[in-house]
Design a protein around this motif. Structure first.
Motif, PDB file in Angstrom:
ATOM      1  N   ILE A 153      -4.489  -7.422   1.352  1.00 12.77           N
ATOM      2  CA  ILE A 153      -3.461  -6.658   2.069  1.00 12.77           C
ATOM      3  C   ILE A 153      -3.474  -5.200   1.622  1.00 12.77           C
ATOM      4  N   ASP A 154      -3.569  -4.965   0.324  1.00  8.63           N
ATOM      5  CA  ASP A 154      -3.587  -3.590  -0.192  1.00  8.63           C
ATOM      6  C   ASP A 154      -4.823  -2.830   0.278  1.00  8.63           C
ATOM      7  N   LEU A 155      -5.960  -3.486   0.306  1.00  8.32           N
ATOM      8  CA  LEU A 155      -7.179  -2.829   0.792  1.00  8.32           C
ATOM      9  C   LEU A 155      -7.051  -2.463   2.268  1.00  8.32           C
ATOM     10  N   PHE A 156      -6.442  -3.343   3.051  1.00  8.74           N
ATOM     11  CA  PHE A 156      -6.229  -3.048   4.471  1.00  8.74           C
ATOM     12  C   PHE A 156      -5.271  -1.859   4.617  1.00  8.74           C
ATOM     13  N   ALA A 157      -4.228  -1.834   3.799  1.00  3.93           N
ATOM     14  CA  ALA A 157      -3.288  -0.704   3.836  1.00  3.93           C
ATOM     15  C   ALA A 157      -4.005   0.603   3.523  1.00  3.93           C
ATOM     16  N   GLU A 158      -4.891   0.580   2.529  1.00  3.28           N
ATOM     17  CA  GLU A 158      -5.656   1.783   2.180  1.00  3.28           C
ATOM     18  C   GLU A 158      -6.568   2.205   3.328  1.00  3.28           C
ATOM     19  N   ALA A 159      -7.231   1.236   3.938  1.00  3.07           N
ATOM     20  CA  ALA A 159      -8.175   1.556   5.013  1.00  3.07           C
ATOM     21  C   ALA A 159      -7.478   2.118   6.243  1.00  3.07           C
ATOM     22  N   THR A 160      -6.248   1.663   6.508  1.00  2.00           N
ATOM     23  CA  THR A 160      -5.558   2.065   7.736  1.00  2.00           C
ATOM     24  C   THR A 160      -4.480   3.113   7.520  1.00  2.00           C
ATOM     25  N   GLY A 161      -4.079   3.332   6.267  1.00  2.00           N
ATOM     26  CA  GLY A 161      -2.990   4.262   5.992  1.00  2.00           C
ATOM     27  C   GLY A 161      -1.617   3.680   6.272  1.00  2.00           C
ATOM     28  N   ASP A 162      -1.539   2.383   6.526  1.00  2.00           N
ATOM     29  CA  ASP A 162      -0.262   1.715   6.806  1.00  2.00           C
ATOM     30  C   ASP A 162       0.270   1.104   5.514  1.00  2.00           C
ATOM     31  N   HIS A 163       1.149   1.843   4.856  1.00  2.00           N
ATOM     32  CA  HIS A 163       1.690   1.420   3.564  1.00  2.00           C
ATOM     33  C   HIS A 163       3.143   0.967   3.668  1.00  2.00           C
ATOM     34  N   GLN A 164       3.520   0.410   4.810  1.00  2.00           N
ATOM     35  CA  GLN A 164       4.906  -0.045   4.972  1.00  2.00           C
ATOM     36  C   GLN A 164       5.261  -1.024   3.856  1.00  2.00           C
ATOM     37  N   TRP A 165       6.467  -0.910   3.322  1.00  2.00           N
ATOM     38  CA  TRP A 165       6.887  -1.690   2.155  1.00  2.00           C
ATOM     39  C   TRP A 165       6.755  -3.193   2.356  1.00  2.00           C
ATOM     40  N   ILE A 166       6.938  -3.669   3.564  1.00  2.00           N
ATOM     41  CA  ILE A 166       6.872  -5.120   3.812  1.00  2.00           C
ATOM     42  C   ILE A 166       5.479  -5.674   3.498  1.00  2.00           C
ATOM     43  N   HIS A 167       4.485  -4.777   3.467  1.00  2.00           N
ATOM     44  CA  HIS A 167       3.113  -5.187   3.185  1.00  2.00           C
ATOM     45  C   HIS A 167       2.698  -4.942   1.733  1.00  2.00           C
ATOM     46  N   VAL A 168       3.140  -3.839   1.153  1.00  2.00           N
ATOM     47  CA  VAL A 168       2.563  -3.424  -0.129  1.00  2.00           C
ATOM     48  C   VAL A 168       3.532  -3.352  -1.307  1.00  2.00           C
ATOM     49  N   ASP A 169       4.830  -3.361  -1.074  1.00  6.13           N
ATOM     50  CA  ASP A 169       5.806  -3.254  -2.161  1.00  6.13           C
ATOM     51  C   ASP A 169       6.318  -4.649  -2.504  1.00  6.13           C
ATOM     52  N   THR A 170       5.660  -5.301  -3.470  1.00  4.27           N
ATOM     53  CA  THR A 170       5.986  -6.699  -3.785  1.00  4.27           C
ATOM     54  C   THR A 170       7.420  -6.860  -4.285  1.00  4.27           C
TER      55      THR A 170
ATOM     56  N   GLY B 293      10.837 -12.869   1.763  1.00  2.52           N
ATOM     57  CA  GLY B 293      10.827 -13.237   0.349  1.00  2.52           C
ATOM     58  C   GLY B 293       9.553 -12.850  -0.392  1.00  2.52           C
ATOM     59  N   ARG B 294       8.649 -12.208   0.274  1.00  3.73           N
ATOM     60  CA  ARG B 294       7.392 -11.742  -0.303  1.00  3.73           C
ATOM     61  C   ARG B 294       6.712 -10.842   0.705  1.00  3.73           C
ATOM     62  N   THR B 295       5.610 -10.227   0.322  1.00  6.19           N
ATOM     63  CA  THR B 295       4.898  -9.367   1.265  1.00  6.19           C
ATOM     64  C   THR B 295       4.243 -10.218   2.351  1.00  6.19           C
ATOM     65  N   ILE B 296       4.001  -9.560   3.471  1.00  9.07           N
ATOM     66  CA  ILE B 296       3.265 -10.193   4.568  1.00  9.07           C
ATOM     67  C   ILE B 296       2.100  -9.283   4.951  1.00  9.07           C
ATOM     68  N   ALA B 297       1.080  -9.887   5.498  1.00 14.16           N
ATOM     69  CA  ALA B 297      -0.083  -9.125   5.954  1.00 14.16           C
ATOM     70  C   ALA B 297       0.268  -8.354   7.223  1.00 14.16           C
ATOM     71  N   HIS B 298      -0.414  -7.261   7.424  1.00  5.39           N
ATOM     72  CA  HIS B 298      -0.297  -6.497   8.657  1.00  5.39           C
ATOM     73  C   HIS B 298      -0.745  -7.379   9.827  1.00  5.39           C
ATOM     74  N   GLY B 299      -0.087  -7.234  10.972  1.00  2.00           N
ATOM     75  CA  GLY B 299      -0.553  -7.954  12.156  1.00  2.00           C
ATOM     76  C   GLY B 299      -1.987  -7.600  12.486  1.00  2.00           C
ATOM     77  N   TYR B 300      -2.310  -6.312  12.367  1.00  2.00           N
ATOM     78  CA  TYR B 300      -3.675  -5.897  12.677  1.00  2.00           C
ATOM     79  C   TYR B 300      -4.682  -6.419  11.663  1.00  2.00           C
ATOM     80  N   LEU B 301      -4.239  -6.743  10.467  1.00  4.09           N
ATOM     81  CA  LEU B 301      -5.156  -7.379   9.507  1.00  4.09           C
ATOM     82  C   LEU B 301      -5.541  -8.755  10.039  1.00  4.09           C
TER      83      LEU B 301
END
Length: 154
Positions: free
Chosen positions: A35-52, A61-69
């Motif tokens: 998930i973090d690598l996808f956030a880096e590649a796309t610039g999408d750092h929304q907290w729901i994905h990367v802020d555990t 209750g935890r992070t979720i993957a980007h839909g586009y991932l």
């Protein structure tokens, strides 16, 4: 090549697979590193994905993957489902009807379920449409569904 891969010799051999459920792929783990690598590649750092820490108190209750991932997994997973040995080139031609019916929680395994829904001749090859569903383990709903268009050239 995975053991369940369907192999055809030429693009013209794809017509016999229309309306056939293709074999499911092996399970693939989607962890926080992915998930973090996808956030880096796309610039999408929304907290729901990367802020555990913040996501722990969020709606899932935890992070979720980007839909586009989850959508981006379709291509590489499908490459293990169908091989056309004498295709000179295969291109992803586009997508139709993309939806994300359910979230993909971190540390969940996914696999691809697919069905070839149509095949048509195009100049130099065959175009197919694949109904693809990225299925999360222990989930009733897929995390991504799409009709994916591929072109296989002679």
């Amino acid at each position: 090549m995975p053991i369940n891969t369907i192999v055809r010799q030429r693009p013209s051999d794809l017509f016999d697979l229309v309306d056939v459920d293709l074999p499911p792929t092996e399970w693939l783990m989607i962890d926080q590193t992915v998930i973090d690598l996808f956030a880096e590649a796309t610039g999408d750092h929304q907290w729901i994905h990367v802020d555990t820490a913040r996501a722990a108190s969020g709606p899932y209750g935890r992070t979720i993957a980007h839909g586009y991932l989850s959508l981006s997994l379709v291509g590489p997973l499908f490459a293990g489902v169908l091989a056309v040995e004498k295709a000179a080139m295969v291109v992803n031609y586009g997508l139709e009807k993309v939806r994300f019916p359910a979230p993909l929680p971190v540390d969940t395994r996914v696999r691809l379920l697919s069905r070839l829904t149509s095949a048509a001749e195009v100049p130099g090859g065959v175009q197919i449409v694949v109904s693809a569903a990225v299925q999360a383990e222990n989930s009733d709903k897929p995390v991504c569904v799409a009709d994916v268009v591929y072109r296989y050239f002679e």
